[in-house]
Scaffold this motif. Sequence first.
Motif, short mmCIF file in Angstrom:
data_model
loop_
_atom_site.label_atom_id
_atom_site.label_comp_id
_atom_site.label_asym_id
_atom_site.label_seq_id
_atom_site.Cartn_x
_atom_site.Cartn_y
_atom_site.Cartn_z
N ASP A 98 -1.15 61.67 36.31
CA ASP A 98 -0.70 62.60 35.26
C ASP A 98 -1.83 63.02 34.34
N GLY A 99 -3.06 62.65 34.71
CA GLY A 99 -4.23 63.08 33.95
C GLY A 99 -4.59 62.19 32.79
N LEU A 100 -3.76 61.18 32.52
CA LEU A 100 -4.02 60.27 31.42
C LEU A 100 -4.57 58.94 31.93
N ALA A 101 -5.15 58.19 31.01
CA ALA A 101 -5.72 56.90 31.39
C ALA A 101 -4.61 55.90 31.70
N GLY A 102 -4.87 55.01 32.64
CA GLY A 102 -3.93 53.96 32.99
C GLY A 102 -4.61 52.61 32.97
N LEU A 103 -3.81 51.56 32.82
CA LEU A 103 -4.32 50.19 32.81
C LEU A 103 -4.13 49.56 34.19
N PHE A 104 -5.18 48.92 34.70
CA PHE A 104 -5.14 48.33 36.04
C PHE A 104 -5.66 46.89 35.97
N ARG A 105 -5.25 46.11 36.95
CA ARG A 105 -5.77 44.75 37.06
C ARG A 105 -7.29 44.77 37.20
N GLY A 106 -7.92 43.68 36.75
CA GLY A 106 -9.34 43.50 36.99
C GLY A 106 -9.61 43.15 38.44
N ARG A 107 -10.84 43.38 38.87
CA ARG A 107 -11.20 43.06 40.26
C ARG A 107 -11.06 41.57 40.55
N ASP A 108 -11.38 40.73 39.57
CA ASP A 108 -11.23 39.29 39.73
C ASP A 108 -9.76 38.93 39.48
N LYS A 109 -9.02 38.71 40.56
CA LYS A 109 -7.59 38.49 40.43
C LYS A 109 -7.25 37.18 39.74
N ILE A 110 -8.17 36.22 39.76
CA ILE A 110 -7.92 34.95 39.07
C ILE A 110 -8.08 35.12 37.56
N LYS A 111 -9.09 35.87 37.14
CA LYS A 111 -9.35 36.07 35.71
C LYS A 111 -8.62 37.27 35.12
N ASP A 112 -7.97 38.06 35.95
CA ASP A 112 -7.30 39.28 35.50
C ASP A 112 -6.50 39.05 34.22
N GLN A 113 -6.71 39.93 33.22
CA GLN A 113 -6.04 39.80 31.93
C GLN A 113 -5.16 41.00 31.61
N SER A 114 -4.81 41.78 32.62
CA SER A 114 -3.98 42.96 32.38
C SER A 114 -2.62 42.59 31.79
N TYR A 115 -2.10 41.43 32.14
CA TYR A 115 -0.82 40.96 31.58
C TYR A 115 -0.88 40.96 30.05
N PHE A 116 -1.96 40.42 29.49
CA PHE A 116 -2.09 40.32 28.04
C PHE A 116 -2.28 41.67 27.37
N LEU A 117 -2.72 42.66 28.13
CA LEU A 117 -3.04 43.98 27.58
C LEU A 117 -1.90 44.98 27.73
N SER A 118 -0.80 44.53 28.31
CA SER A 118 0.28 45.45 28.69
C SER A 118 0.96 46.11 27.51
N ARG A 119 0.77 45.57 26.32
CA ARG A 119 1.44 46.15 25.15
C ARG A 119 0.51 47.01 24.29
N VAL A 120 -0.69 47.23 24.76
CA VAL A 120 -1.59 48.17 24.07
C VAL A 120 -1.07 49.58 24.32
N PRO A 121 -0.81 50.37 23.27
CA PRO A 121 -0.27 51.72 23.47
C PRO A 121 -1.16 52.57 24.38
N ARG A 122 -0.52 53.39 25.20
CA ARG A 122 -1.27 54.17 26.17
C ARG A 122 -2.28 55.10 25.51
N TYR A 123 -1.92 55.66 24.37
CA TYR A 123 -2.84 56.61 23.73
C TYR A 123 -4.14 55.95 23.30
N ARG A 124 -4.13 54.61 23.18
CA ARG A 124 -5.35 53.90 22.80
C ARG A 124 -6.35 53.79 23.97
N LEU A 125 -5.86 53.89 25.20
CA LEU A 125 -6.70 53.58 26.36
C LEU A 125 -7.92 54.50 26.47
N ASP A 126 -7.81 55.72 25.97
CA ASP A 126 -8.93 56.66 26.05
C ASP A 126 -10.13 56.19 25.25
#
Length: 345
Positions: A124-152
């Motif tokens: 949709d042309g906007l930034a998205g949050l994705f898991r880190g390459r290191d699946k063991i250290k991935d911290q996307s779970y903790f970042l899931s509540r950061v508002p989307r407009y902040r990702l830019d």
Amino acid sequence: MSHILVAVSGGIDSLVTARILQEEGHKIRAVHFLTGFQKKKPEKDMEELGKRLGCRIEIVDFSKDFQNHVIDNFVEEYRAGRTPNPCLICNPAIKFGSLMSVAEKMDCMAVATGHYARILPTEDGLAGLFRGRDKIKDQSYFLSRVPRYRLDNILFPLGSFTKEEVRQKAHIFKLEPLSEKESQDICFLPDGGYADFLETTGNIKPLPGPIVTTDGKVIGRHRGLHRYTIGQRRGLDCPGPAPYHVLALDTAHNHLVVGFREEMMASGCCVNNINWLMPLPSAALQITVKIRYRHQDVPATLIPEGNSRASVHFTAPQAAITPGQGAVFYHKDRVLGGGFIQEKI
């Protein structure tokens, strides 16, 4: 060229983050923020780290914000019989809330941290949050509540590296952290653990009460509901034909409800206060969902219920659905959104 603000904790991840940006030609401003729970004053350590990075590390005091947003929520959630994950509150409120405000005042175009996650463009042309390459250290779970407009305006330079590769970069860059120890999951807890913290700092008074089975039989005494969480087995001291597990915290009656493992299983959960990192869905979605950080995400059907609520129906029953924990929705590596578990289905 506008600067990038880098959050520096003193660990290897934040140091390598800063140096990667410097190597890429960016001008950085380094900031270390205070939560009010540091064991020692950081001025000398930050001065030394600043020498290693070749820049001054400014210290900002977020202790009031941290108390109001993170600590107060942590205490009140336990008081209500829920089990919170404070990182889900801290990231949007402090690291990408209060720190973002500092970045704006410093005329910095973005905030960079040492999280293991990625921000990528989406369809949709906007930034998205994705898991880190290191699946063991991935911290996307903790970042899931950061508002989307902040990702830019957020950078995660470590998202495409493994932890071992980051250690190798630190060696190449000749960067030594203040401590080789990994940061703990809950940064403000003392050695005594969360229960002692709740009773001292949170002023929760232990209120012992009965341990009961689902049919109301009293089989023991608990030491205060805040000392237990859903799925817990240790510390119940209730003999039975099989190990008992905590099934529910009944704050209305001060009962600790226990049962056997098969009684912990649930077909789904209700999730509220969802932060969507995709356009608001209008129909059911096939997703995978993590119901706590150390949980392997599992297939499920998400049914949206308004703007910020949904019911999640697991393909296979899951154990220990815990009110207050985060439920984070994924499609492959992309984070679709995340909210808080309200109750099991």
